[in-house]
Design a protein around this motif. Sequence first.
Motif, PDB file in Angstrom:
ATOM      1  N   TYR A   1       2.654  -0.293   4.987  1.00 18.42           N
ATOM      2  CA  TYR A   1       2.094   0.962   5.490  1.00 18.42           C
ATOM      3  C   TYR A   1       2.064   2.093   4.468  1.00 18.42           C
ATOM      4  O   TYR A   1       1.638   3.192   4.784  1.00 18.42           O
ATOM      5  N   ASP A   2       2.518   1.849   3.252  1.00 18.16           N
ATOM      6  CA  ASP A   2       2.595   2.913   2.255  1.00 18.16           C
ATOM      7  C   ASP A   2       1.233   3.536   1.958  1.00 18.16           C
ATOM      8  O   ASP A   2       1.140   4.707   1.646  1.00 18.16           O
ATOM      9  N   ALA A   3       0.165   2.751   2.066  1.00 13.93           N
ATOM     10  CA  ALA A   3      -1.175   3.258   1.770  1.00 13.93           C
ATOM     11  C   ALA A   3      -1.826   3.942   2.969  1.00 13.93           C
ATOM     12  O   ALA A   3      -2.959   4.409   2.858  1.00 13.93           O
ATOM     13  N   GLU A   4      -1.126   4.021   4.118  1.00 13.99           N
ATOM     14  CA  GLU A   4      -1.672   4.751   5.266  1.00 13.99           C
ATOM     15  C   GLU A   4      -1.945   6.193   4.839  1.00 13.99           C
ATOM     16  O   GLU A   4      -1.164   6.786   4.095  1.00 13.99           O
ATOM     17  N   LEU A   5      -3.022   6.747   5.311  1.00 15.46           N
ATOM     18  CA  LEU A   5      -3.423   8.098   4.923  1.00 15.46           C
ATOM     19  C   LEU A   5      -2.308   9.116   5.134  1.00 15.46           C
ATOM     20  O   LEU A   5      -2.046   9.953   4.268  1.00 15.46           O
ATOM     21  N   VAL A   6      -1.623   9.046   6.266  1.00 22.09           N
ATOM     22  CA  VAL A   6      -0.554  10.015   6.547  1.00 22.09           C
ATOM     23  C   VAL A   6       0.553   9.916   5.506  1.00 22.09           C
ATOM     24  O   VAL A   6       1.032  10.940   5.002  1.00 22.09           O
TER      25      VAL A   6
ATOM     26  N   PHE B   1       5.180   6.729   8.419  1.00 20.54           N
ATOM     27  CA  PHE B   1       4.229   6.671   9.522  1.00 20.54           C
ATOM     28  C   PHE B   1       3.694   5.252   9.637  1.00 20.54           C
ATOM     29  O   PHE B   1       3.305   4.635   8.648  1.00 20.54           O
ATOM     30  N   THR B   2       3.694   4.733  10.845  1.00 21.21           N
ATOM     31  CA  THR B   2       3.078   3.445  11.144  1.00 21.21           C
ATOM     32  C   THR B   2       2.218   3.626  12.383  1.00 21.21           C
ATOM     33  O   THR B   2       2.701   4.121  13.395  1.00 21.21           O
ATOM     34  N   PRO B   3       0.944   3.282  12.324  1.00 22.17           N
ATOM     35  CA  PRO B   3       0.049   3.551  13.445  1.00 22.17           C
ATOM     36  C   PRO B   3       0.336   2.716  14.690  1.00 22.17           C
ATOM     37  O   PRO B   3      -0.022   3.115  15.789  1.00 22.17           O
ATOM     38  N   ASP B   4       1.009   1.593  14.547  1.00 17.20           N
ATOM     39  CA  ASP B   4       1.213   0.725  15.699  1.00 17.20           C
ATOM     40  C   ASP B   4       2.605   0.813  16.310  1.00 17.20           C
ATOM     41  O   ASP B   4       2.910   0.133  17.266  1.00 17.20           O
TER      42      ASP B   4
END
Length: 130
Positions: A67-72, A41-44
Amino acid sequence: MTIKNLNPILNSPYEEPKYHYATDEEGNLNYEDRRKGRRIFTPDIPVIPTKQTENSIFEVNDFKEQYDAELVNELRKEITKWREEKYPNTTRVTKELLDYWFLNSDRLSIQKLFFAQQEAIETAIWLNEV
């Protein structure tokens, strides 16, 4: 390249995704470049591709460190681990329901939920009970 010669469906809807297509910075898919593993998952970067192009193709998972630490992505890792351990730390009733819904080999395939539905249920339970 003609898309009609390719099957754009890579994964079973009943299992965790095993493959994905490479994308460019706008989220466009390259149907000629199939990659192993689930897309992070990447928000952008848009989740739903808008069109197919062949310029500026890259692999979204190349940005895993960013992005590994993104909540998703963190939640997906925890839910996968919890699923593989057969749902520990839940109430008896919740465990029985999860076993019936997802680990019951006698359940007909037409009664199974799509993986995205299963993961949503597991996530809600994990957030509330575990």
